[in-house]
Each structure stands twice: as structure tokens, then as C-alpha cells.
Design a protein around this motif. Sequence first.
Motif, PDB file in Angstrom:
ATOM      1  N   ASP A 163      16.495  22.759   4.815  1.00 53.05           N
ATOM      2  CA  ASP A 163      17.943  22.674   4.893  1.00 53.05           C
ATOM      3  C   ASP A 163      18.291  21.539   5.855  1.00 53.05           C
ATOM      4  O   ASP A 163      18.009  21.638   7.049  1.00 53.05           O
ATOM      5  CB  ASP A 163      18.519  24.001   5.387  1.00 53.05           C
ATOM      6  N   VAL A 213      25.414  20.262  -3.065  1.00 49.51           N
ATOM      7  CA  VAL A 213      25.517  21.638  -2.571  1.00 49.51           C
ATOM      8  C   VAL A 213      26.428  21.702  -1.350  1.00 49.51           C
ATOM      9  O   VAL A 213      27.273  22.595  -1.229  1.00 49.51           O
ATOM     10  CB  VAL A 213      24.109  22.185  -2.227  1.00 49.51           C
ATOM     11  N   ILE A 214      26.261  20.740  -0.427  1.00 51.48           N
ATOM     12  CA  ILE A 214      27.092  20.711   0.785  1.00 51.48           C
ATOM     13  C   ILE A 214      28.555  20.519   0.428  1.00 51.48           C
ATOM     14  O   ILE A 214      29.446  21.220   0.939  1.00 51.48           O
ATOM     15  CB  ILE A 214      26.617  19.599   1.730  1.00 51.48           C
ATOM     16  N   HIS A 215      28.855  19.592  -0.472  1.00 50.24           N
ATOM     17  CA  HIS A 215      30.240  19.322  -0.857  1.00 50.24           C
ATOM     18  C   HIS A 215      30.845  20.507  -1.606  1.00 50.24           C
ATOM     19  O   HIS A 215      32.027  20.834  -1.428  1.00 50.24           O
ATOM     20  CB  HIS A 215      30.308  18.057  -1.706  1.00 50.24           C
ATOM     21  N   SER A 217      30.011  23.600  -1.155  1.00 50.26           N
ATOM     22  CA  SER A 217      30.243  24.627  -0.138  1.00 50.26           C
ATOM     23  C   SER A 217      31.503  24.326   0.657  1.00 50.26           C
ATOM     24  O   SER A 217      32.284  25.229   0.974  1.00 50.26           O
ATOM     25  CB  SER A 217      29.032  24.699   0.801  1.00 50.26           C
ATOM     26  N   ASP A 218      31.736  23.041   0.950  1.00 53.35           N
ATOM     27  CA  ASP A 218      32.945  22.650   1.688  1.00 53.35           C
ATOM     28  C   ASP A 218      34.202  22.974   0.891  1.00 53.35           C
ATOM     29  O   ASP A 218      35.246  23.304   1.456  1.00 53.35           O
ATOM     30  CB  ASP A 218      32.905  21.155   2.002  1.00 53.35           C
ATOM     31  N   GLY A 220      34.377  25.452  -1.122  1.00 51.78           N
ATOM     32  CA  GLY A 220      34.393  26.880  -1.397  1.00 51.78           C
ATOM     33  C   GLY A 220      33.872  27.210  -2.774  1.00 51.78           C
ATOM     34  O   GLY A 220      33.955  28.357  -3.224  1.00 51.78           O
ATOM     35  N   ASP A 221      33.297  26.227  -3.461  1.00 48.56           N
ATOM     36  CA  ASP A 221      32.789  26.420  -4.819  1.00 48.56           C
ATOM     37  C   ASP A 221      31.292  26.706  -4.744  1.00 48.56           C
ATOM     38  O   ASP A 221      30.453  25.852  -4.992  1.00 48.56           O
ATOM     39  CB  ASP A 221      33.040  25.156  -5.647  1.00 48.56           C
ATOM     40  N   ILE A 222      30.958  27.946  -4.380  1.00 54.72           N
ATOM     41  CA  ILE A 222      29.542  28.296  -4.193  1.00 54.72           C
ATOM     42  C   ILE A 222      29.117  29.420  -5.126  1.00 54.72           C
ATOM     43  O   ILE A 222      28.086  30.042  -4.939  1.00 54.72           O
ATOM     44  CB  ILE A 222      29.269  28.714  -2.736  1.00 54.72           C
ATOM     45  N   SER A 223      29.922  29.670  -6.169  1.00 55.00           N
ATOM     46  CA  SER A 223      29.577  30.752  -7.084  1.00 55.00           C
ATOM     47  C   SER A 223      28.373  30.409  -7.933  1.00 55.00           C
ATOM     48  O   SER A 223      27.621  31.291  -8.350  1.00 55.00           O
ATOM     49  CB  SER A 223      30.779  31.070  -7.993  1.00 55.00           C
ATOM     50  N   PRO A 225      25.245  28.015  -7.542  1.00 56.64           N
ATOM     51  CA  PRO A 225      24.453  27.036  -6.782  1.00 56.64           C
ATOM     52  C   PRO A 225      23.846  25.993  -7.705  1.00 56.64           C
ATOM     53  O   PRO A 225      23.467  26.284  -8.835  1.00 56.64           O
ATOM     54  CB  PRO A 225      23.363  27.913  -6.136  1.00 56.64           C
TER      55      PRO A 225
END
Length: 229
Positions: A163, A213-215, A217-218, A220-223, A225
Motif C-alpha cells: 500500500d 484506487v486512491i482517486h 476512494s477520494d 467515495g466510489d469504493i463499492s 475495487p
Amino acid sequence: MVSLFASLPPEVLLRLFQHATDFATVNALVRTSSIFHCIWLLNANTIALTVLPKAIESYHEAHTLATLQDEAEEAESPSAGRRRSQRELVIVLVRRVLLNSRLVTGFYERDILPALKSSVPNEHDMYVRSPLDRKRFIKTLYHLKVLAFVYGLNGLSTPVLPDIREDDLVDISEVSSWLRRRLPANRHRELGVDELLMEGRWLQKFLDNRLAVIHASDRGDISEPLAEQ
């Protein structure tokens, strides 16, 4: 005549060791008297684990690399089922971290720094503009060694992908590009990153995936991966 050290409680003598910032100081204390030698024998693990982070540049990254190496070697070893003592684990960790540190810092000082100092400044090359940014460069070399190690374990399919922060991903991209342009392939081999740099598509895919992945997550779109296959 009774030594001054003999009158001090063991806890105080241990604190003297723990204030050391390198192992040369620890070694000097051990050689000072039999009392310090005894304190070292009784508290070697505690002292080593306290001094190591202060003695090693970019210790977090150095520790990550050493841990990956140890886990891989333990999995492949015929004695993998034998439970190692805490002392054995610490000894292995210290040795790995010190060996990796010598390799990384030596590579920076012997190969990278002279090349940076002799380079013609280029406005598109941040490492030529700031050639003495040792901390960032060494940290990135550790990241590259970690990724080279992961690449050797079947690449993106391996479950031990590290990570890495967004700023560090950018540094990895820029340093890897610099290494390809400025240093010959045989120097990459000495650091142990030659195959990683030669197969640039794997590294670029890793960087792109991690940034995505980082963007996500920023936002809030992490449904869902991002797949890393």
C-alpha cells in the motif's frame, strides 16, 4: 574502585543504549565495560528494535522490504513449520534491514548522486533540479526494490501488493523513468530492479491501478475495487 556504572540501576543503563542513534554507538557501549556487555546480552532485542528505526533512513520502507523477504524465504524453507524464537526473528530482521540499507544507500551515493550532479538541469526533471533530495530518493529506491520483489513473486496476482501513498507513486514513476534514462542496465541489476524496469508495462499498470484506487476512494466510489489482474 567501584565503577560508577556499577552503582546505576539496570533500567538506567538500558536507557543509555536506547538513546543511541546507530549501532556503532551500541557497539562502543558494549565494549565499554562488562556491565554494559551484560545489559546488551539481557536486552539485545529491546535495544536493537529501539535503535534500528533511528539508524536506518526510510525505516518504514526498509522494514516492509525485509518483512516481505523474510516471509517469502520462510514459506520456501523446509523448516518453515518450525516456530522461530523472538530473538531469532529480531536477529533476522536487523540483518536484513542493515544489508538492504547498505545496498540502497550505497547505490544512491555511488551511482545516483554523481549522475545527478553531472547532469545538465532539465526543467522537466525534478530530481535534476533538486539533486540533494536524498531522503525522497532513498525512500523511492526502497519502494522500487519492494515492487521488484513483488514482481518476482508472479506480479500483480500476488496477494502481497504494498500500500503506497499517492505522492510516493508519483516519485516511483519519476525515479524509475530517470533510472532508465540516466543509468545503464547493469547498474539497475546491482540494485536488483533490472527486471522490473525492463518490463515497464507491469510497473506502469501497478502505478495506474493504485492511483485509480486512491482517486476512487477520494470520491467515495469504493463499492467496486479496481481489479488488479
